[in-house]
Design an enzyme around this catalytic site. Sequence first.
Site, mmCIF file in Angstrom:
data_model
loop_
_atom_site.group_PDB
_atom_site.id
_atom_site.type_symbol
_atom_site.label_atom_id
_atom_site.label_comp_id
_atom_site.label_asym_id
_atom_site.label_seq_id
_atom_site.Cartn_x
_atom_site.Cartn_y
_atom_site.Cartn_z
ATOM 1 N N ASP A 224 -14.298 106.341 25.800
ATOM 2 C CA ASP A 224 -14.896 107.681 25.765
ATOM 3 C C ASP A 224 -16.409 107.516 25.921
ATOM 4 O O ASP A 224 -17.174 107.748 24.984
ATOM 5 C CB ASP A 224 -14.545 108.369 24.443
ATOM 6 C CG ASP A 224 -15.051 109.807 24.385
ATOM 7 O OD1 ASP A 224 -15.505 110.326 25.421
ATOM 8 O OD2 ASP A 224 -15.003 110.400 23.288
ATOM 9 N N CYS A 251 -16.681 113.275 30.030
ATOM 10 C CA CYS A 251 -17.386 114.565 30.048
ATOM 11 C C CYS A 251 -18.147 114.744 31.355
ATOM 12 O O CYS A 251 -18.908 115.702 31.501
ATOM 13 C CB CYS A 251 -18.340 114.665 28.858
ATOM 14 S SG CYS A 251 -19.615 113.389 28.847
#
Length: 276
Positions: A224, A251
């Site tokens: 992540d 993201c």
Amino acid sequence: DPIGAPQEYGYRNKITLHVAIADDACALGYVAEDNRTVLDVPECPLANPEINAVLGNLRADVEFMDSMEDGMSLTLRHTGHDGVIHWVSQGADRASTVSAGGRRWLVETTSAGKVHVPVESFFQVNPSIAEKLTTCVTDIVGAARPEAVVDLYCGVGVFGLMAGKRGVPLILVADSDGESILAARKNALEWGMGNATFVEGDAGRLLGDALSRSDMASTVLIVDPPRRGLERHVIGTIVRRKPKHLIYVSCAPDTLARDVALLGEGREHLAGLDSY
């Protein structure tokens, strides 16, 4: 399939506004498209109502606004446990951040329990989507039935610890932020997670060591990373070690696409990828 956010507006639990002083006028808001101008923001439609209420009070406080200097920034952060706190960052050439109330950690609430988060560390800014994301990741882990989960760029360890809650025997969480690792240890202790190991340091070095400890055929690797994506030596380590499952939480679609292409090219391009 895409999952829509329950709220189009009023969902963000954290915002950072920047200060620009010109002609004795103070603009407190977001940096515009030119990366120089600060657009004054009396109220942010994306921020939750509690943050906007505190922002309104601060803007109405003459003493507070008079204390603002060019280049400063104001961060407001909300949790259901702590309410809204705020702090002012003094700028790169002055003193570091001063936090309101002297808090070190905040408490976020998840379906698995409370999570301690360092005041200035990252946590998902959309709580309802954060819950859906965590559930999605842990469902994939559960279906894979691994013996080990390595959670890289772990933050406060939510993905790894929730995998442990789902019964994975061995959990290793790693991050370069020491405060986040301290919080991850505290979260594991409070969740009764005795099967988790916590490591602070460079992602590439940690990954090589972590993957050398487990059987790749029964390991799930969760990454992540921040917006810049995976470092090339991390990609090289993944390609060489070959964990059976890789879950990439992103993201930033641009760096995700870049990294997926490199991972897909695999061994054919190993010469251009350093690793540990």
